[in-house]
Motif scaffolding. Structure first.
Motif, PDB file in Angstrom:
ATOM      1  N   VAL A 159       0.842  -1.195   0.000  1.00  0.00           N
ATOM      2  CA  VAL A 159       0.000   0.000   0.000  1.00  0.00           C
ATOM      3  C   VAL A 159       0.876   1.243   0.000  1.00  0.00           C
ATOM      4  CG1 VAL A 159      -1.632   1.342   1.359  1.00  0.00           C
ATOM      5  CG2 VAL A 159      -1.965  -1.108   1.097  1.00  0.00           C
ATOM      6  N   GLU A 160       1.930   1.234   0.845  1.00  0.00           N
ATOM      7  CA  GLU A 160       2.839   2.377   0.896  1.00  0.00           C
ATOM      8  C   GLU A 160       3.543   2.558  -0.436  1.00  0.00           C
ATOM      9  OE1 GLU A 160       4.339   5.694   2.784  1.00  0.00           O
ATOM     10  OE2 GLU A 160       2.769   4.289   3.407  1.00  0.00           O
ATOM     11  N   SER A 161       3.920   1.456  -1.044  1.00  0.00           N
ATOM     12  CA  SER A 161       4.573   1.519  -2.349  1.00  0.00           C
ATOM     13  C   SER A 161       3.663   2.182  -3.374  1.00  0.00           C
ATOM     14  CB  SER A 161       4.962   0.106  -2.783  1.00  0.00           C
ATOM     15  OG  SER A 161       4.715  -0.142  -4.103  1.00  0.00           O
ATOM     16  N   ARG A 162       2.376   1.869  -3.341  1.00  0.00           N
ATOM     17  CA  ARG A 162       1.433   2.469  -4.290  1.00  0.00           C
ATOM     18  C   ARG A 162       1.321   3.968  -4.066  1.00  0.00           C
ATOM     19  NH1 ARG A 162      -2.369  -2.181  -2.647  1.00  0.00           N
ATOM     20  NH2 ARG A 162      -1.693  -3.841  -4.013  1.00  0.00           N
ATOM     21  N   ARG A 163       1.332   4.373  -2.801  1.00  0.00           N
ATOM     22  CA  ARG A 163       1.184   5.786  -2.497  1.00  0.00           C
ATOM     23  C   ARG A 163       2.377   6.596  -2.961  1.00  0.00           C
ATOM     24  NH1 ARG A 163      -0.928   4.970   3.724  1.00  0.00           N
ATOM     25  NH2 ARG A 163      -3.093   4.446   3.238  1.00  0.00           N
ATOM     26  N   ASN A 164       3.585   5.995  -2.846  1.00  0.00           N
ATOM     27  CA  ASN A 164       4.811   6.735  -3.099  1.00  0.00           C
ATOM     28  C   ASN A 164       5.376   6.540  -4.502  1.00  0.00           C
ATOM     29  OD1 ASN A 164       4.751   7.678  -0.477  1.00  0.00           O
ATOM     30  ND2 ASN A 164       5.947   5.965   0.320  1.00  0.00           N
ATOM     31  N   ALA A 165       4.825   5.620  -5.263  1.00  0.00           N
ATOM     32  CA  ALA A 165       5.404   5.290  -6.572  1.00  0.00           C
ATOM     33  C   ALA A 165       5.302   6.457  -7.540  1.00  0.00           C
ATOM     34  CB  ALA A 165       4.700   4.080  -7.170  1.00  0.00           C
ATOM     35  N   ASP A 166       6.318   6.563  -8.414  1.00  0.00           N
ATOM     36  CA  ASP A 166       6.221   7.571  -9.470  1.00  0.00           C
ATOM     37  C   ASP A 166       5.209   7.083 -10.494  1.00  0.00           C
ATOM     38  OD1 ASP A 166       7.563   6.185 -11.801  1.00  0.00           O
ATOM     39  OD2 ASP A 166       9.170   6.044 -10.326  1.00  0.00           O
ATOM     40  N   MET A 167       4.830   7.993 -11.370  1.00  0.00           N
ATOM     41  CA  MET A 167       3.779   7.673 -12.331  1.00  0.00           C
ATOM     42  C   MET A 167       4.342   7.173 -13.659  1.00  0.00           C
ATOM     43  SD  MET A 167       1.045   7.967 -10.716  1.00  0.00           S
ATOM     44  CE  MET A 167      -0.120   7.780 -12.083  1.00  0.00           C
ATOM     45  N   SER A 168       5.642   6.904 -13.717  1.00  0.00           N
ATOM     46  CA  SER A 168       6.203   6.343 -14.936  1.00  0.00           C
ATOM     47  C   SER A 168       5.670   4.937 -15.153  1.00  0.00           C
ATOM     48  CB  SER A 168       7.735   6.298 -14.849  1.00  0.00           C
ATOM     49  OG  SER A 168       8.143   5.337 -13.890  1.00  0.00           O
ATOM     50  N   ALA A 169       5.785   4.465 -16.391  1.00  0.00           N
ATOM     51  CA  ALA A 169       5.346   3.099 -16.677  1.00  0.00           C
ATOM     52  C   ALA A 169       6.142   2.095 -15.861  1.00  0.00           C
ATOM     53  CB  ALA A 169       5.494   2.822 -18.175  1.00  0.00           C
ATOM     54  N   GLU A 170       7.444   2.356 -15.691  1.00  0.00           N
ATOM     55  CA  GLU A 170       8.272   1.460 -14.889  1.00  0.00           C
ATOM     56  C   GLU A 170       7.796   1.414 -13.442  1.00  0.00           C
ATOM     57  OE1 GLU A 170       9.415   3.843 -16.844  1.00  0.00           O
ATOM     58  OE2 GLU A 170      10.700   2.869 -18.350  1.00  0.00           O
ATOM     59  N   GLY A 171       7.485   2.601 -12.905  1.00  0.00           N
ATOM     60  CA  GLY A 171       7.004   2.660 -11.530  1.00  0.00           C
ATOM     61  C   GLY A 171       5.685   1.941 -11.353  1.00  0.00           C
ATOM     62  N   GLN A 172       4.782   2.099 -12.312  1.00  0.00           N
ATOM     63  CA  GLN A 172       3.478   1.448 -12.222  1.00  0.00           C
ATOM     64  C   GLN A 172       3.597  -0.071 -12.371  1.00  0.00           C
ATOM     65  OE1 GLN A 172       0.435   3.146 -11.480  1.00  0.00           O
ATOM     66  NE2 GLN A 172       2.079   4.546 -10.890  1.00  0.00           N
ATOM     67  N   LEU A 173       4.497  -0.520 -13.253  1.00  0.00           N
ATOM     68  CA  LEU A 173       4.720  -1.964 -13.374  1.00  0.00           C
ATOM     69  C   LEU A 173       5.312  -2.509 -12.078  1.00  0.00           C
ATOM     70  CD1 LEU A 173       4.715  -4.574 -15.010  1.00  0.00           C
ATOM     71  CD2 LEU A 173       6.931  -3.895 -15.966  1.00  0.00           C
ATOM     72  N   GLY A 174       6.179  -1.733 -11.438  1.00  0.00           N
ATOM     73  CA  GLY A 174       6.732  -2.140 -10.153  1.00  0.00           C
ATOM     74  C   GLY A 174       5.653  -2.350  -9.107  1.00  0.00           C
ATOM     75  N   ILE A 175       4.641  -1.508  -9.109  1.00  0.00           N
ATOM     76  CA  ILE A 175       3.534  -1.654  -8.163  1.00  0.00           C
ATOM     77  C   ILE A 175       2.777  -2.955  -8.436  1.00  0.00           C
ATOM     78  CG2 ILE A 175       1.376  -0.644  -7.329  1.00  0.00           C
ATOM     79  CD1 ILE A 175       2.523   2.095  -8.148  1.00  0.00           C
ATOM     80  N   PHE A 176       2.569  -3.246  -9.725  1.00  0.00           N
ATOM     81  CA  PHE A 176       1.896  -4.504 -10.099  1.00  0.00           C
ATOM     82  C   PHE A 176       2.683  -5.699  -9.579  1.00  0.00           C
ATOM     83  CE2 PHE A 176       1.365  -8.040 -13.104  1.00  0.00           C
ATOM     84  CZ  PHE A 176      -0.015  -8.181 -13.118  1.00  0.00           C
ATOM     85  N   LEU A 177       4.000  -5.673  -9.747  1.00  0.00           N
ATOM     86  CA  LEU A 177       4.837  -6.779  -9.275  1.00  0.00           C
ATOM     87  C   LEU A 177       4.842  -6.858  -7.749  1.00  0.00           C
ATOM     88  CD1 LEU A 177       7.849  -6.314 -11.723  1.00  0.00           C
ATOM     89  CD2 LEU A 177       6.025  -8.028 -11.882  1.00  0.00           C
TER      90      LEU A 177
END
Length: 226
Positions: free
Chosen positions: A8-26
């Motif tokens: 949850v914290e990762s989702r809140r702090n993640a950048d909005m780049s495609a790499e960042g969003q894929l990281g949240i999925f993983l």
């Protein structure tokens, strides 16, 4: 360890780049599954920019205390394509001139690559949201095994640097075959389209499958290990 509150914290702090969003999925669907296997004492997403620049996106710590630095590499500009190859960066143009790419640099900490063929509800990575990813087909491959595979074909880091320099001198763009080598070739990007004009070595998926530690097919329903 990877736990729900950290995701949850990762989702809140993640950048909005495609790499960042894929990281949240993983973080949501792959790494909790790996942690539950009991093979690791912790799986940590790295937020420090300097560590990321050193080739560390995620750090695995085994039960024996061994630490593995993982660099996530995804074909985000080929969403839903399932290309039969993967590109490894040999060289690129930086502000100071020619620089070693992430495959050939001796300064990076990377032990393992997580090679990712992503699938999503759209074909463009622009403004993609983590929840739009539907599947990630992943290979976990040791960096040293990639270099060994190339080395067996006579393609040392030094040779690849020389080849890349020659490709630039000749002004070649696109696919550059390597004489006597099957399933591996160079690809030189056009500087008019890509500012860093990287030169990559392209390796066939079949050859990578043979050296991978694991294959993970990640969906929201679960993780299939092959």
């Amino acid at each position: 360890m990877i736990e729900e509150d950290r995701m949850v914290e990762s989702r809140r702090n993640a950048d909005m780049s495609a790499e960042g969003q894929l990281g949240i999925f993983l973080d949501a669907y792959l790494y909790p599954s790996l942690f539950q296997t009991g093979r690791f004492s912790s799986i940590q997403r790295i937020g420090d920019v300097e560590e990321q620049m050193a080739g560390v996106d995620v750090r695995f710590t085994g039960k024996d205390g061994a630490v593995y630095c993982v660099d996530e590499k995804a074909q985000l500009y080929y969403l839903n394509k399932a290309l039969p190859t993967f590109a490894f960066e040999v060289q690129y143009l930086g502000e100071g001139g020619v620089s070693c790419g992430w495959l050939c640099s001796g300064r990076l900490k990377t032990d393992l690559y997580l090679l990712i063929w992503p699938f999503a509800l759209q074909d463009s990575p622009s403004k993609i949201h983590w929840d739009q990813f539907t599947k990630a087909d992943c290979l976990l491959v040791e960096r040293r095994k990639v270099l060994s595979l190339l080395g067996r074909e006579g393609m040392s880091v030094e040779r690849m640097a020389r080849d890349a320099a020659q490709i630039r001198r000749e002004g070649r763009v696109g696919k550059v075959p390597i004489k006597g080598v099957k399933g591996i070739y160079y690809y030189a990007s056009d500087r008019k389209k890509y500012r860093e004009a990287p030169i990559n070595v392209i390796i066939a998926r079949g050859r990578l499958d043979k050296i991978a530690q694991r294959r993970y097919i990640v969906t929201k329903e679960g993780v299939e290990v092959r």
